[in-house]
Design an enzyme around this catalytic site. Sequence first.
Site, PDB file in Angstrom:
ATOM      1  N   GLU A 114     -13.000  14.647 -21.776  1.00 20.76           N
ATOM      2  CA  GLU A 114     -13.919  15.362 -22.512  1.00 20.76           C
ATOM      3  C   GLU A 114     -13.648  15.307 -23.968  1.00 20.76           C
ATOM      4  OE1 GLU A 114     -14.770  16.661 -18.295  1.00 20.76           O
ATOM      5  OE2 GLU A 114     -12.989  16.317 -19.470  1.00 20.76           O
ATOM      6  N   HIS A 143       6.455  19.347 -46.426  1.00 19.23           N
ATOM      7  CA  HIS A 143       5.170  19.038 -45.632  1.00 19.23           C
ATOM      8  C   HIS A 143       4.117  19.761 -46.282  1.00 19.23           C
ATOM      9  CE1 HIS A 143       2.471  18.392 -42.252  1.00 19.23           C
ATOM     10  NE2 HIS A 143       2.101  19.635 -42.480  1.00 19.23           N
ATOM     11  N   HIS A 162      -0.420  19.709 -49.429  1.00 19.50           N
ATOM     12  CA  HIS A 162       0.493  19.025 -48.661  1.00 19.50           C
ATOM     13  C   HIS A 162       1.105  17.693 -49.309  1.00 19.50           C
ATOM     14  CE1 HIS A 162      -1.600  21.532 -45.927  1.00 19.50           C
ATOM     15  NE2 HIS A 162      -0.763  21.109 -44.992  1.00 19.50           N
ATOM     16  N   HIS A 191     -15.382  26.513 -12.010  1.00 12.07           N
ATOM     17  CA  HIS A 191     -16.528  25.412 -12.488  1.00 12.07           C
ATOM     18  C   HIS A 191     -17.792  26.538 -12.772  1.00 12.07           C
ATOM     19  CE1 HIS A 191     -13.974  22.428 -11.120  1.00 12.07           C
ATOM     20  NE2 HIS A 191     -14.469  21.595 -11.113  1.00 12.07           N
TER      21      HIS A 191
END
Length: 683
Positions: free
Chosen positions: A426, A263, A29, A488
């Site tokens: 999280e 890129h 890159h 859950h």
Amino acid sequence: MEERALDELCINTIRTLAIDAIQQANSGHPGAVLGFAPAAYVLWTKFLKHNPENPNWPDRDRFVLSAGHASMLLYALLYLTGYDLSLEDLRNFRQWGSRTPGHPERHLTPGVEVTTGPLGQGFGNGVGMAIAERYLAAVFNRPGYEIVDHYVYAVVSDGDLMEGVAAEAASLAGHLRLGKLIYLYDCNRVTLSESADYSFTEDVAKRFEAYGWHVQDVPDGNDLKALEASIRAAREELDRPSLILVHTRIGYGSPKEGSYEAHGAPLGEEGVRATKERLGWPYEEPFTVPEVALRRFREAIVRGRRWEAEWRRAFEAWAQTYPDLAALWHRAHRHQLPEEWDKEIPIFPAGERIATRAASGRVLNAIAPRLPWLVGGSADLNPSTNTAMKGLGDFQSPAHRIEDPQGRSGGPIDYSGRNLHFGVREHAMGAIANGLAAHGGVRPFAATFLVFSDYMRPSIRLAALSGLPVIYVLTHDSILVGEDGPTHQPVEHLPSLRAIPNLLVIRPADANETAEAWRVAMEHTAGPVALVLTRQPVPTLNRARYAPASGLRRGGYVLADSGEGPPELILLASGSEVALCVEVYERLVRRRIRARVVSLPCWELFDAQPREYREAVLPPHVERRIAVEAASPLGWERYVGCRGRIVGLDRFGASAPYPVVAERFGFTPDRVERLSLELLEGA
């Protein structure tokens, strides 16, 4: 050589080393390196406090290349400033066995702080490092002795700032007022496949100002004076983290400048030639490093020696004045457990019904006072995961007022608090925990429900890849969560986590196995550990009748055996299903059937045992085996073989009280006993 000309030569040395290495590898890159080299040069030559001769000096500034695809930017800087990285290593970029892989890898390349590449991860890692710096400073610094005093810098990209993990981490960093956190944003407005105008048109500056960050703008990424001034201003802003928008041109100087085509692909031989010509680079030979430029970069060695020597003199004076703190410092940085660190871990009485998450909370609070470097928290789930460390304070900015009439853990509410409050984040929690572990001096844990471990799976994977000793406390571990229902109730998560190399997944059967699991987790520093725990209460096994819980250390062990010859049938399980198998075992023994129960809480540890031990636990000639686990059965076939059976779950769960769920899905002693008899009758 005139100063401006020397600066330009040094910057172009970075650029040309990068495009030469990428061209030789025919992979890489180049775009970000060409555009961002001036900003990186200013940071590394004028601000970054580091010692190339000792990449692990504790009070060094941390540098994170969150835009890990631009790895040749970092490799060029490491080589040029004098780290143990050679020009030959740059020539071997992206090749088998090289120390310059496609994306930076911690422990593989000297000077690489964290493994980056998946975008946004490095952003979160840097926040974790800044938390570690503030915590260690609060614990160890004393008036006149600033032995912890460093900054965390990172290079982030448009792609990093699009990722949700970066948004989560940025929000928390602003709340915590991490003023020694400075991010340089390579704002080139181009992504891999297109202009950012197609997908990313928000006002980034206003977003970060809303997060509570100090934001500056450098309109021209080649303006060295503006870059220097902005970094200096960021260093002086100690009440807020800083984001510096550095406007660059991707692929600067190349025929692909400003295009997404710059890129992620080599420029081609003609493109490299044209780029060097436009940059005014006078050397035809690839990998040329002008001596005058190398001398400028290698000044980092002299500065680094001086900085570290000054710090070590201050450290020795501090250690003589505060010997107890110095002893704690050394233990923390070596992960050295003190004698009797586990002395207060309770022995749970046989017959007590207690959820392993609750047992884990009691163990955590028994060991935490003896391990001051143990820090951590949950994604807003402390009451459910039982991970609050009582009386040990909450990590917050001293300037941030907390008005909570109920209180939380007790203790200070400042940067010396050991309870981290991640909020409902999280993914950021996982990335921040990796940064804490990578920084050193602390041992982090991170807690959530097992089903939500999916939200931080990329961070767990990188912890395993990097060998970072993070502890994950993952509760509510099966369909026996009950009433909350299938959203859950984890089903596929255990085999998914077990598939990650270098991650210990421990699912203890009862409270005493949970205590042993914490011992193993604290002693294991070669990588992460996941403790998988129940919501519902499970019986504490009678260890006078059955084997001691210390068998967990070997991953699997014979918990119960009827003796009088080899077993006719082996029952295997982990976690809450072990007690179910014990009940079936007792029924089979009453039928005068020779049976054995094997508790298998950690497959990784068991598979690492000598073959003789594994075959003693699971004799190859005993082919009638039944494995029981309230999860996807994937993986158990390796232990039950072609003649065995697996009692697992190949669908999602259901909402009902957990005893009803267990009965409806067949996780009952009656069913397992019936299957056992059927298996024996088919002999």
